[in-house]
Write a protein that holds these residues in place. Structure first.
Motif, PDB file in Angstrom:
ATOM      1  N   ASP A  69       2.894   9.881   5.391  1.00 51.51           N
ATOM      2  CA  ASP A  69       3.410   8.637   5.959  1.00 51.51           C
ATOM      3  C   ASP A  69       3.049   8.515   7.435  1.00 51.51           C
ATOM      4  OD1 ASP A  69       4.475   8.010   3.508  1.00 51.51           O
ATOM      5  OD2 ASP A  69       6.497   8.690   3.991  1.00 51.51           O
ATOM      6  N   ARG A  70       3.108   9.622   8.145  1.00 47.13           N
ATOM      7  CA  ARG A  70       2.787   9.589   9.570  1.00 47.13           C
ATOM      8  C   ARG A  70       1.296   9.366   9.798  1.00 47.13           C
ATOM      9  NH1 ARG A  70       6.847  14.445  11.746  1.00 47.13           N
ATOM     10  NH2 ARG A  70       8.776  13.217  11.481  1.00 47.13           N
ATOM     11  N   VAL A  71       0.454   9.914   8.929  1.00 44.78           N
ATOM     12  CA  VAL A  71      -0.982   9.645   9.026  1.00 44.78           C
ATOM     13  C   VAL A  71      -1.252   8.160   8.812  1.00 44.78           C
ATOM     14  CG1 VAL A  71      -3.235  10.051   7.967  1.00 44.78           C
ATOM     15  CG2 VAL A  71      -1.692  11.956   8.339  1.00 44.78           C
ATOM     16  N   ASN A  72      -0.630   7.590   7.805  1.00 37.33           N
ATOM     17  CA  ASN A  72      -0.844   6.171   7.522  1.00 37.33           C
ATOM     18  C   ASN A  72      -0.300   5.289   8.643  1.00 37.33           C
ATOM     19  OD1 ASN A  72      -2.252   6.146   5.044  1.00 37.33           O
ATOM     20  ND2 ASN A  72      -0.406   6.636   3.925  1.00 37.33           N
ATOM     21  N   VAL A  87      -2.719  12.995  -2.049  1.00 29.81           N
ATOM     22  CA  VAL A  87      -3.464  12.647  -0.845  1.00 29.81           C
ATOM     23  C   VAL A  87      -4.474  11.531  -1.136  1.00 29.81           C
ATOM     24  CG1 VAL A  87      -5.069  13.514   0.893  1.00 29.81           C
ATOM     25  CG2 VAL A  87      -3.168  14.947   0.147  1.00 29.81           C
ATOM     26  N   THR A  88      -5.152  11.616  -2.267  1.00 35.25           N
ATOM     27  CA  THR A  88      -6.136  10.594  -2.636  1.00 35.25           C
ATOM     28  C   THR A  88      -5.481   9.225  -2.782  1.00 35.25           C
ATOM     29  OG1 THR A  88      -7.473  12.250  -3.806  1.00 35.25           O
ATOM     30  CG2 THR A  88      -7.856   9.931  -4.348  1.00 35.25           C
ATOM     31  N   LYS A  89      -4.330   9.197  -3.420  1.00 40.81           N
ATOM     32  CA  LYS A  89      -3.629   7.923  -3.635  1.00 40.81           C
ATOM     33  C   LYS A  89      -3.132   7.342  -2.325  1.00 40.81           C
ATOM     34  CE  LYS A  89       0.142   5.903  -6.334  1.00 40.81           C
ATOM     35  NZ  LYS A  89       1.238   6.179  -7.296  1.00 40.81           N
ATOM     36  N   SER A  90      -2.744   8.194  -1.386  1.00 38.72           N
ATOM     37  CA  SER A  90      -2.153   7.729  -0.138  1.00 38.72           C
ATOM     38  C   SER A  90      -3.190   7.376   0.914  1.00 38.72           C
ATOM     39  CB  SER A  90      -1.200   8.797   0.414  1.00 38.72           C
ATOM     40  OG  SER A  90      -0.626   8.380   1.634  1.00 38.72           O
ATOM     41  N   LEU A  91      -4.240   8.207   1.062  1.00 37.13           N
ATOM     42  CA  LEU A  91      -5.188   8.031   2.167  1.00 37.13           C
ATOM     43  C   LEU A  91      -6.475   7.323   1.759  1.00 37.13           C
ATOM     44  CD1 LEU A  91      -4.805  11.446   4.041  1.00 37.13           C
ATOM     45  CD2 LEU A  91      -3.503   9.328   4.304  1.00 37.13           C
ATOM     46  N   ILE A  92      -6.836   7.365   0.476  1.00 34.81           N
ATOM     47  CA  ILE A  92      -7.971   6.628  -0.099  1.00 34.81           C
ATOM     48  C   ILE A  92      -9.325   7.156   0.396  1.00 34.81           C
ATOM     49  CG2 ILE A  92      -9.057   4.377  -0.436  1.00 34.81           C
ATOM     50  CD1 ILE A  92      -6.308   3.119  -0.014  1.00 34.81           C
TER      51      ILE A  92
END
Length: 294
Positions: free
Chosen positions: A144-147, A49-54
């Motif tokens: 992916d959908r959040v991003n 999650v950290t890597k994807s959402l920052i």
């Protein structure tokens, strides 16, 4: 950084749903809600999650359920267990001389006197753990959908912010238009003061020239106008970059504010100062929206 993503999978063995909600935050504030058998994967999930959402205040909920085991082919009565219980009660009645009703009452009064057999197959199925490899794609799909939600919101937000930047450009152009009028007014005031003090017997022309140069330099806003327009161009270019630029835009907005304040303090003109107030208002709108950008 506002975002929402959900992913669901339904199989004959389980039902799994990953739901992720994200709100604005300067850092990553992650809250996880996981089923018990995935607690040992918490660190791995946090890293993903950290890597994807920052950044963002993120709530992740992984809901996992299994279908309840049913009796043989939909029957609500386990005939084998009930038949065995009746036979044992009859044998016990013949042995003790008590009726079935009396035996039932005794059994209820003595904890542990009745043993309910379990379905070994159902127990095994309940205890079976679903492989993490099956749930990992579900988590990735929700991320992916959040991003994607963030990207869609970011495009609309970028257009809104660039509209504020264009408004500052328009106000700066008005400053450019009124600046020659301001300079002419300053020149007339200086000429008037020069006529008054040149007749004074204590008039020092060298000292006066120094004061005039200092005064003119203090009122000159040409450099500030050039720097401000350059900062506005740089801001627009940075906003269009594909990588996260939120912090960089925040730094540029600080520089924009510095030039706007300097123009307002040096202009010494009510018309230009009104335009400066308008630019400050647009800049505040930009700063508010930058908090929503990574």
């Amino acid at each position: 950084m506002t975002g929402y993503g959900i992913a669901h999978r339904e199989t004959d063995r389980y039902s799994a749903t990953v739901e992720i909600k994200s709100l604005n935050s300067k850092t990553l504030d992650l809250s996880l809600r996981l089923p018990r058998f995935l607690l040992d994967r918490e660190l791995e999930i946090r890293n993903l999650v950290t890597k994807s959402l920052i950044r963002g205040k993120v709530n992740l909920n992984l809901d996992f359920t299994r279908p309840r085991a049913t009796g043989g082919q939909g029957s609500i009565v386990n005939k084998e267990v009930l038949t065995l219980a009746c036979r044992e009660l009859q044998e016990l009645s013949a042995l003790t001389g008590l009726s079935l009703e009396q035996l039932t009452a005794v059994a209820h009064a003595l904890p542990g006197s009745l043993r309910i057999p379990t379905d070994a197959t159902a127990a095994t199925e309940e205890e079976e753990e679903t492989p993490w490899e099956e749930l990992l794609p579900l988590l990735q799909q929700a991320l992916d959908r959040v991003n994607q939600f963030r990207r869609d919101e970011g495009q609309a937000l970028t257009s809104e912010i660039l509209g504020y930047v264009d408004r500052i450009r328009i106000l700066l152009a008005e400053v450019e238009r009124f600046d020659p009028i301001r300079i002419e007014q300053v020149r007339q005031r200086l000429q008037t003061h020069l006529a008054e003090i040149s007749s004074n017997e204590h008039f020092n022309p060298i000292r006066f020239e120094q004061e005039v140069l200092y005064y003119i330099e203090k009122l000159d806003i040409a450099e500030e106008k050039v720097r401000l327009i350059n900062h506005l161009h740089y801001f627009a270019e940075t906003a269009g970059l594909p990588e996260p630029t939120g912090k960089k835009l925040a730094f540029i907005s600080q520089e924009i504010g510095r030039e706007i304040n300097t123009i307002g303090s040096k202009a010494n003109d009510s018309t230009i100062q009104h335009l400066v107030v308008g630019m400050k208002e647009e800049l505040e709108k930009i700063k508010e929206q930058i908090n929503n950008i990574l």
